[in-house]
Enzyme design. Structure first.
Site, PDB file in Angstrom:
ATOM      1  N   GLN A  49       0.853  -1.182   0.000  1.00 15.15           N
ATOM      2  CA  GLN A  49       0.000   0.000   0.000  1.00 15.15           C
ATOM      3  C   GLN A  49       0.887   1.229   0.000  1.00 15.15           C
ATOM      4  OE1 GLN A  49      -3.610   0.041   0.283  1.00 15.15           O
ATOM      5  NE2 GLN A  49      -3.378   2.190  -0.260  1.00 15.15           N
ATOM      6  N   GLY A  50       0.680   2.157  -0.922  1.00 14.72           N
ATOM      7  CA  GLY A  50       1.485   3.363  -0.985  1.00 14.72           C
ATOM      8  C   GLY A  50       0.630   4.600  -1.020  1.00 14.72           C
ATOM      9  N   ASP A  57      13.504  10.619  -5.579  1.00 16.35           N
ATOM     10  CA  ASP A  57      12.972   9.911  -4.409  1.00 16.35           C
ATOM     11  C   ASP A  57      13.743   8.618  -4.161  1.00 16.35           C
ATOM     12  OD1 ASP A  57      11.348   9.783  -2.213  1.00 16.35           O
ATOM     13  OD2 ASP A  57       9.634   8.911  -3.258  1.00 16.35           O
TER      14      ASP A  57
END
Length: 612
Positions: free
Chosen positions: A316-317, A425
């Site tokens: 899950q992000g 990132d």
């Protein structure tokens, strides 16, 4: 108009039904045959027979796969429920791992929960203070059956003892020369602290339903005109009535609320559809220009078939949920379903436009994508070992091989593609590992493409994850934004790989004084052995090399950082690396004592979205 009238009448009767007949809605449940009874003020999470009206805020329980009743307290402390005494309003909790002092008690904080520690008068015969300190003693001839010994933390060579803050006599009895203070824990009952009874009692004072319980009646809550919550006992739902004034006020309030909600929903739906149509048109225009490239475009029905109706969730992000899928009996994929309400499609365009054009052994391969109306998905190759942050403290992975693989992947993004790709990132969570622990860079949602001869990148806002963002992203006083921002993030990742190999705790007293990269620099400057971080002595030299390269990469000014090509050369072949300039020379901190543990910089904060 008829529909609206029906709606508000339904609301009124629903409110009246909740007030006079709640026992017909809120059923008493259990997680297992022998589990504690769950009723007001508690309720089971996501259970249709106990909706939200059946509980008081903060009293939500859940059932585990093994039918255990579980309570989650602040700071993600999850405990199993042994018993709930509604008459005394005491709930008995126990640690799933049968060792409270190892982790749970240190993080336990009841200040933001509806529960409190019970009265400790029964323990004052043993302790005079309000807390305990844990000591690790290596002397093996100390009395094994000492009542202060914490059995679940001790082993044949090291004994752990819990001493009350005010018990000086017990402190003097320990072999001080062979003991080290580990950490402090709050005052709890001895059974939970010693790890043998493993029971922690907490109680609650609000809502106060003890009178109802003693009378054998059900309990609920209602609010007075002033907003005060008062407990209410009831037996017969038919015996409860409301005044005409209350009903009139409820009807008028529901009508006005229904009208406001009706217009608000319609306006929101209209605006949402308009924005989504614009985003969909932009995505379709992009995909029309993209048809000649390799990744396959799937329909949403294909995505449902590949994931077996989204049966196996693996992650899950911030931008969506990842499911495991299967293209054939031999080929598995990871399917990322993007949130419909998240962003304006830019993250989707970034992923497809960037990853669809690049192929490298250290970059995750994009197999395909889905853009079916408002529903969007990305299909990647499946990597069985998940992300680097799951293995960063494991001795089974090889530091140098993983570091070189990541560096080569970033170098390819900077120099090996038709356009220069800045990832923005780089962090352990975005480094995936295949079955052989080969690293692959993923998650290009914040990436930016520019020409190779473009030395400066224009940005309107910061992007990335706090802790890995270079200084020039926040302030141009440090220099312009270039590919060196990824070099900085890579340097922080290297230092985290070095420090993550040994789980060292930070005490309350020194946490504000320790900055992990500076602590590493001080170690190397004093020519001290980095084996304090490394379990295996053979990896000490590799850790030193990674630490030096990492410090080179996190220099404040971008011009002082190496390119990724040079970083690869340093990692692969340079055995006699020289110490870089001190990136912390402007700070007023002094060298941290070697006995103070290092602070792990892997804390993941909120991603700063881009808006360009």
């Amino acid at each position: 108009m008829a529909i609206l009238c029906s709606f508000f009448l339904f609301m009124v009767f629903t409110m009246m039904d909740q007030h006079v007949g709640r026992e017909n809605v809120c059923k008493e449940l259990r997680c297992g045959g022998n589990g504690p009874a769950i009723r007001f003020p508690f309720r089971l999470l996501n259970h249709t027979r106990q909706p939200d009206i059946c509980s008081f805020p903060g009293f939500t329980l859940s059932c585990t796969d093994s039918k255990q009743t579980q309570l989650e307290l602040p700071i993600s402390v999850k405990l199993f429920v042994k018993n709930i005494n509604y008459t005394t309003q005491v709930i008995q909790l126990y640690d799933p791992n049968h060792c409270f002092p190892r982790d749970q008690l240190r993080r336990l904080n009841l200040s933001s929960s509806p529960f409190q520690h019970p009265n400790f008068q029964s323990f004052k015969s043993y302790s005079r203070g309000n807390g305990y300190a844990l000591f690790n003693c290596s002397q093996t001839d100390h009395e094994r059956n000492d009542h202060r010994r914490v059995s679940c933390l001790s082993n044949p060579t090291h004994q752990v003892y819990a001493l009350n803050f005010g018990d000086r006599q017990s402190l003097m009895e320990l072999p001080i020369s062979s003991c080290t203070k580990m950490y402090n824990i709050p005052h709890v009952n001895e059974g939970a602290l010693r790890g043998d009874a493993n029971i922690l009692d907490v109680n609650w004072s609000t809502p106060d339903c003890r009178g109802c319980e003693r009378e054998g009646k059900n309990c609920t809550m209602f609010k007075t005109i002033t907003g005060e919550a008062i407990a209410d006992c009831f037996v017969d739902p038919e015996g409860r009535t409301s005044t005409k004034l209350v009903i009139l006020v409820a009807i008028i309030g529901c009508f006005l609320l229904g009208m406001a909600v009706f217009f608000a929903i319609n306006y929101r739906v209209y605006r949402y559809d308009e924005v989504e149509r614009e985003n969909q048109a932009k995505i379709e225009m992009f995909l029309d220009d993209y048809r000649n490239l390799k990744p396959t475009r799937y329909a949403y029905s294909d995505i449902r078939r590949i994931t077996n109706e989204f049966a196996d969730k693996i992650g899950q992000g911030a931008y969506g949920t990842v499911f495991k899928g299967k293209l054939s009996n031999e080929i598995y994929v990871a399917v990322k379903i993007l949130n419909i309400s998240q962003g304006n499609g830019e993250e989707f365009l970034n992923e497809v436009g960037t990853m669809g054009t690049i192929h490298h052994v250290n970059v995750v391969r994009l197999v395909g994508f889905c853009a079916d109306g408002f529903r969007r998905a990305l299909v990647y190759e499946f990597l069985s070992n998940n992300s680097l942050d799951k293995f960063i403290s494991s001795a089974d992975v090889k530091l140098q091989e993983i570091a070189i693989g990541i560096a080569k992947g970033i170098e390819y993004l900077h120099q090996g593609c038709d356009q220069q790709i800045l990832h923005f990132d780089i962090k352990p969570h975005n480094i995936l590992l295949d079955q052989n622990f080969n690293p692959k860079i993923s998650n290009f949602g914040l990436a930016k493409l520019c020409s190779k001869d473009q030395s400066v990148v224009s940005m309107t806002t910061a992007r990335g994850t706090m802790g890995y963002i270079a200084s020039e992203v926040f302030s141009r006083n440090f220099g312009n934004v270039t590919y060196k921002v990824d070099v900085y993030s890579f340097g922080m990742l290297l230092l985290e790989m070095v420090g993550g190999r040994k789980n060292i705790e930070v005490t309350t007293e020194n946490i504000s004084q320790v900055y992990f990269p500076e602590w590493i620099y001080n170690f190397l400057e004093q020519k001290e052995d980095l084996r304090v971080f490394i379990e295996d002595d053979g990896d000490a030299q590799i850790a030193k090399k990674l630490a030096i390269v990492g410090l080179c990469c996190i220099q404040w000014h971008p011009m002082n950082r190496p390119s990724m090509k040079v970083a690869v050369q340093m990692l692969e072949g340079w055995d006699n690396l020289t110490m870089p300039p001190n990136p912390f020379a402007s700070t007023n901190t002094t060298r941290t004592n070697a006995r103070i543990p290092a602070m792990n910089v892997s804390q993941e904060l909120e991603v700063i979205p881009k808006s360009e």
